[in-house]
Design a protein around this motif. Structure first.
Motif, PDB file in Angstrom:
ATOM      1  N   GLU A  76       0.816  -1.211   0.000  1.00 28.75           N
ATOM      2  CA  GLU A  76       0.000   0.000   0.000  1.00 28.75           C
ATOM      3  C   GLU A  76       0.853   1.264   0.000  1.00 28.75           C
ATOM      4  OE1 GLU A  76      -0.968  -1.970   3.063  1.00 28.75           O
ATOM      5  OE2 GLU A  76      -2.496  -3.143   2.029  1.00 28.75           O
ATOM      6  N   GLU A  77       1.993   1.239   0.694  1.00 25.39           N
ATOM      7  CA  GLU A  77       2.832   2.432   0.803  1.00 25.39           C
ATOM      8  C   GLU A  77       3.537   2.768  -0.503  1.00 25.39           C
ATOM      9  OE1 GLU A  77       5.539   1.957   3.990  1.00 25.39           O
ATOM     10  OE2 GLU A  77       3.972   1.703   5.479  1.00 25.39           O
ATOM     11  N   SER A  78       4.239   1.799  -1.066  1.00 23.34           N
ATOM     12  CA  SER A  78       5.046   2.067  -2.254  1.00 23.34           C
ATOM     13  C   SER A  78       4.311   1.751  -3.554  1.00 23.34           C
ATOM     14  CB  SER A  78       6.345   1.261  -2.198  1.00 23.34           C
ATOM     15  OG  SER A  78       6.058  -0.116  -2.253  1.00 23.34           O
ATOM     16  N   GLY A  79       3.268   0.944  -3.503  1.00 19.78           N
ATOM     17  CA  GLY A  79       2.543   0.575  -4.703  1.00 19.78           C
ATOM     18  C   GLY A  79       3.226  -0.516  -5.512  1.00 19.78           C
ATOM     19  N   LYS A  80       4.322  -1.075  -5.002  1.00 15.11           N
ATOM     20  CA  LYS A  80       5.050  -2.129  -5.705  1.00 15.11           C
ATOM     21  C   LYS A  80       4.616  -3.497  -5.185  1.00 15.11           C
ATOM     22  CE  LYS A  80       9.081   0.716  -6.575  1.00 15.11           C
ATOM     23  NZ  LYS A  80      10.521   0.850  -6.426  1.00 15.11           N
ATOM     24  N   GLU A  81       4.940  -4.534  -5.960  1.00 18.65           N
ATOM     25  CA  GLU A  81       4.594  -5.888  -5.553  1.00 18.65           C
ATOM     26  C   GLU A  81       5.643  -6.444  -4.600  1.00 18.65           C
ATOM     27  OE1 GLU A  81       4.054  -7.893  -9.301  1.00 18.65           O
ATOM     28  OE2 GLU A  81       1.889  -7.643  -9.120  1.00 18.65           O
ATOM     29  N   VAL A  82       5.190  -7.230  -3.631  1.00 19.99           N
ATOM     30  CA  VAL A  82       6.034  -7.794  -2.585  1.00 19.99           C
ATOM     31  C   VAL A  82       5.775  -9.290  -2.511  1.00 19.99           C
ATOM     32  CG1 VAL A  82       6.476  -7.776  -0.093  1.00 19.99           C
ATOM     33  CG2 VAL A  82       5.960  -5.652  -1.266  1.00 19.99           C
ATOM     34  N   LEU A  83       6.840 -10.084  -2.369  1.00 22.09           N
ATOM     35  CA  LEU A  83       6.692 -11.520  -2.145  1.00 22.09           C
ATOM     36  C   LEU A  83       6.521 -11.765  -0.653  1.00 22.09           C
ATOM     37  CD1 LEU A  83       9.499 -13.003  -4.411  1.00 22.09           C
ATOM     38  CD2 LEU A  83       7.077 -12.945  -4.880  1.00 22.09           C
ATOM     39  N   GLN A  84       5.614 -12.665  -0.295  1.00 26.74           N
ATOM     40  CA  GLN A  84       5.375 -12.973   1.103  1.00 26.74           C
ATOM     41  C   GLN A  84       5.288 -14.482   1.268  1.00 26.74           C
ATOM     42  OE1 GLN A  84       1.515 -11.901   2.897  1.00 26.74           O
ATOM     43  NE2 GLN A  84       2.731 -10.601   4.245  1.00 26.74           N
ATOM     44  N   PHE A  85       6.036 -15.031   2.244  1.00 25.11           N
ATOM     45  CA  PHE A  85       6.074 -16.469   2.491  1.00 25.11           C
ATOM     46  C   PHE A  85       5.763 -16.759   3.943  1.00 25.11           C
ATOM     47  CE2 PHE A  85       9.000 -15.666  -0.999  1.00 25.11           C
ATOM     48  CZ  PHE A  85       8.502 -16.535  -1.959  1.00 25.11           C
ATOM     49  N   GLN A  86       5.179 -17.940   4.197  1.00 23.97           N
ATOM     50  CA  GLN A  86       4.884 -18.354   5.563  1.00 23.97           C
ATOM     51  C   GLN A  86       6.142 -18.892   6.219  1.00 23.97           C
ATOM     52  OE1 GLN A  86       1.769 -21.234   5.403  1.00 23.97           O
ATOM     53  NE2 GLN A  86       0.158 -19.687   5.379  1.00 23.97           N
ATOM     54  N   GLY A  87       6.361 -18.518   7.463  1.00 21.81           N
ATOM     55  CA  GLY A  87       7.483 -19.027   8.235  1.00 21.81           C
ATOM     56  C   GLY A  87       8.745 -18.208   8.025  1.00 21.81           C
ATOM     57  N   ASP A  88       9.808 -18.624   8.673  1.00 20.02           N
ATOM     58  CA  ASP A  88      11.102 -17.953   8.570  1.00 20.02           C
ATOM     59  C   ASP A  88      11.854 -18.530   7.376  1.00 20.02           C
ATOM     60  OD1 ASP A  88      13.444 -16.620   8.908  1.00 20.02           O
ATOM     61  OD2 ASP A  88      13.944 -17.480  10.855  1.00 20.02           O
ATOM     62  N   GLN A  89      11.726 -17.895   6.236  1.00 13.22           N
ATOM     63  CA  GLN A  89      12.333 -18.373   4.986  1.00 13.22           C
ATOM     64  C   GLN A  89      13.451 -17.442   4.518  1.00 13.22           C
ATOM     65  OE1 GLN A  89      11.395 -21.280   3.756  1.00 13.22           O
ATOM     66  NE2 GLN A  89       9.698 -21.517   5.180  1.00 13.22           N
ATOM     67  N   ARG A  90      14.037 -16.663   5.425  1.00  9.57           N
ATOM     68  CA  ARG A  90      15.022 -15.652   5.029  1.00  9.57           C
ATOM     69  C   ARG A  90      16.223 -16.248   4.312  1.00  9.57           C
ATOM     70  NH1 ARG A  90      15.895 -12.856  10.654  1.00  9.57           N
ATOM     71  NH2 ARG A  90      15.650 -15.031  11.195  1.00  9.57           N
ATOM     72  N   GLU A  91      16.868 -17.228   4.906  1.00 11.84           N
ATOM     73  CA  GLU A  91      18.063 -17.817   4.288  1.00 11.84           C
ATOM     74  C   GLU A  91      17.719 -18.610   3.038  1.00 11.84           C
ATOM     75  OE1 GLU A  91      21.298 -17.298   4.909  1.00 11.84           O
ATOM     76  OE2 GLU A  91      20.549 -15.783   6.289  1.00 11.84           O
ATOM     77  N   ALA A  92      16.554 -19.262   3.033  1.00 11.36           N
ATOM     78  CA  ALA A  92      16.141 -20.036   1.859  1.00 11.36           C
ATOM     79  C   ALA A  92      15.905 -19.114   0.662  1.00 11.36           C
ATOM     80  CB  ALA A  92      14.868 -20.826   2.178  1.00 11.36           C
ATOM     81  N   VAL A  93      15.253 -17.977   0.892  1.00 14.68           N
ATOM     82  CA  VAL A  93      14.990 -17.031  -0.197  1.00 14.68           C
ATOM     83  C   VAL A  93      16.296 -16.402  -0.676  1.00 14.68           C
ATOM     84  CG1 VAL A  93      13.864 -14.842  -0.764  1.00 14.68           C
ATOM     85  CG2 VAL A  93      12.622 -16.582   0.515  1.00 14.68           C
ATOM     86  N   LYS A  94      17.173 -16.074   0.259  1.00 17.49           N
ATOM     87  CA  LYS A  94      18.457 -15.464  -0.104  1.00 17.49           C
ATOM     88  C   LYS A  94      19.270 -16.404  -0.988  1.00 17.49           C
ATOM     89  CE  LYS A  94      22.770 -13.753   1.836  1.00 17.49           C
ATOM     90  NZ  LYS A  94      23.544 -13.510   3.058  1.00 17.49           N
ATOM     91  N   THR A  95      19.407 -17.658  -0.582  1.00 15.16           N
ATOM     92  CA  THR A  95      20.192 -18.599  -1.376  1.00 15.16           C
ATOM     93  C   THR A  95      19.538 -18.864  -2.724  1.00 15.16           C
ATOM     94  OG1 THR A  95      19.117 -20.466  -0.271  1.00 15.16           O
ATOM     95  CG2 THR A  95      21.236 -19.744   0.606  1.00 15.16           C
ATOM     96  N   PHE A  96      18.208 -18.873  -2.778  1.00 15.27           N
ATOM     97  CA  PHE A  96      17.516 -19.093  -4.049  1.00 15.27           C
ATOM     98  C   PHE A  96      17.775 -17.936  -5.012  1.00 15.27           C
ATOM     99  CE2 PHE A  96      13.953 -18.604  -6.910  1.00 15.27           C
ATOM    100  CZ  PHE A  96      13.842 -19.873  -7.437  1.00 15.27           C
ATOM    101  N   LEU A  97      17.661 -16.702  -4.545  1.00 12.09           N
ATOM    102  CA  LEU A  97      17.868 -15.537  -5.409  1.00 12.09           C
ATOM    103  C   LEU A  97      19.297 -15.471  -5.932  1.00 12.09           C
ATOM    104  CD1 LEU A  97      15.906 -12.791  -3.453  1.00 12.09           C
ATOM    105  CD2 LEU A  97      15.193 -13.984  -5.522  1.00 12.09           C
TER     106      LEU A  97
END
Length: 113
Positions: A76-97
């Motif tokens: 809502e603030e920036s008007g851009k799209e954001v990915l959202q995942f359930q749980g603590d997926q920080r390291e998994a998303v980082k390594t995937f990217l």
């Protein structure tokens, strides 16, 4: 002898690395944050990805690889799209990217706890 052509592997992120001109996409920092919901529940949000990327494909691949649920939301603030995942997926998303070369290691910032 007949020439049998081998099938080339399908790369779902081929459009992520190059734009129409064949150059790398320009994007700033990618921020990966964790937000506490209630009790032990948490969500991981990914912001800062280039809007030229197909975020639905990226989200689907991360969900399949790391066995988690997720969605693409409009901020809502920036008007851009954001990915959202359930749980603590920080390291998994980082390594995937980084593994899929969607962004480089220096442009990924992991926040939280």
């Amino acid at each position: 002898m007949s020439s049998v052509g081998l099938a080339t592997p399908f790369d779902p992120f081929a459009d992520a690395a190059t734009a129409d001109t064949g150059e790398k996409l320009e994007q700033g920092y990618v921020h990966i944050r964790i937000q506490q919901r209630n009790g032990r529940k948490s969500i991981t949000t990914v912001t800062g990805l280039s809007q030229k990327l197909d975020l639905k494909k990226i989200q689907k691949a991360i969900k399949k690889e790391h066995c988690c649920n997720g969605t693409v939301l409009k901020d809502e603030e920036s008007g851009k799209e954001v990915l959202q995942f359930q749980g603590d997926q920080r390291e998994a998303v980082k390594t995937f990217l980084i593994k899929e070369e969607i962004c480089d290691k220096d442009s990924v910032k992991v926040h939280g706890f």
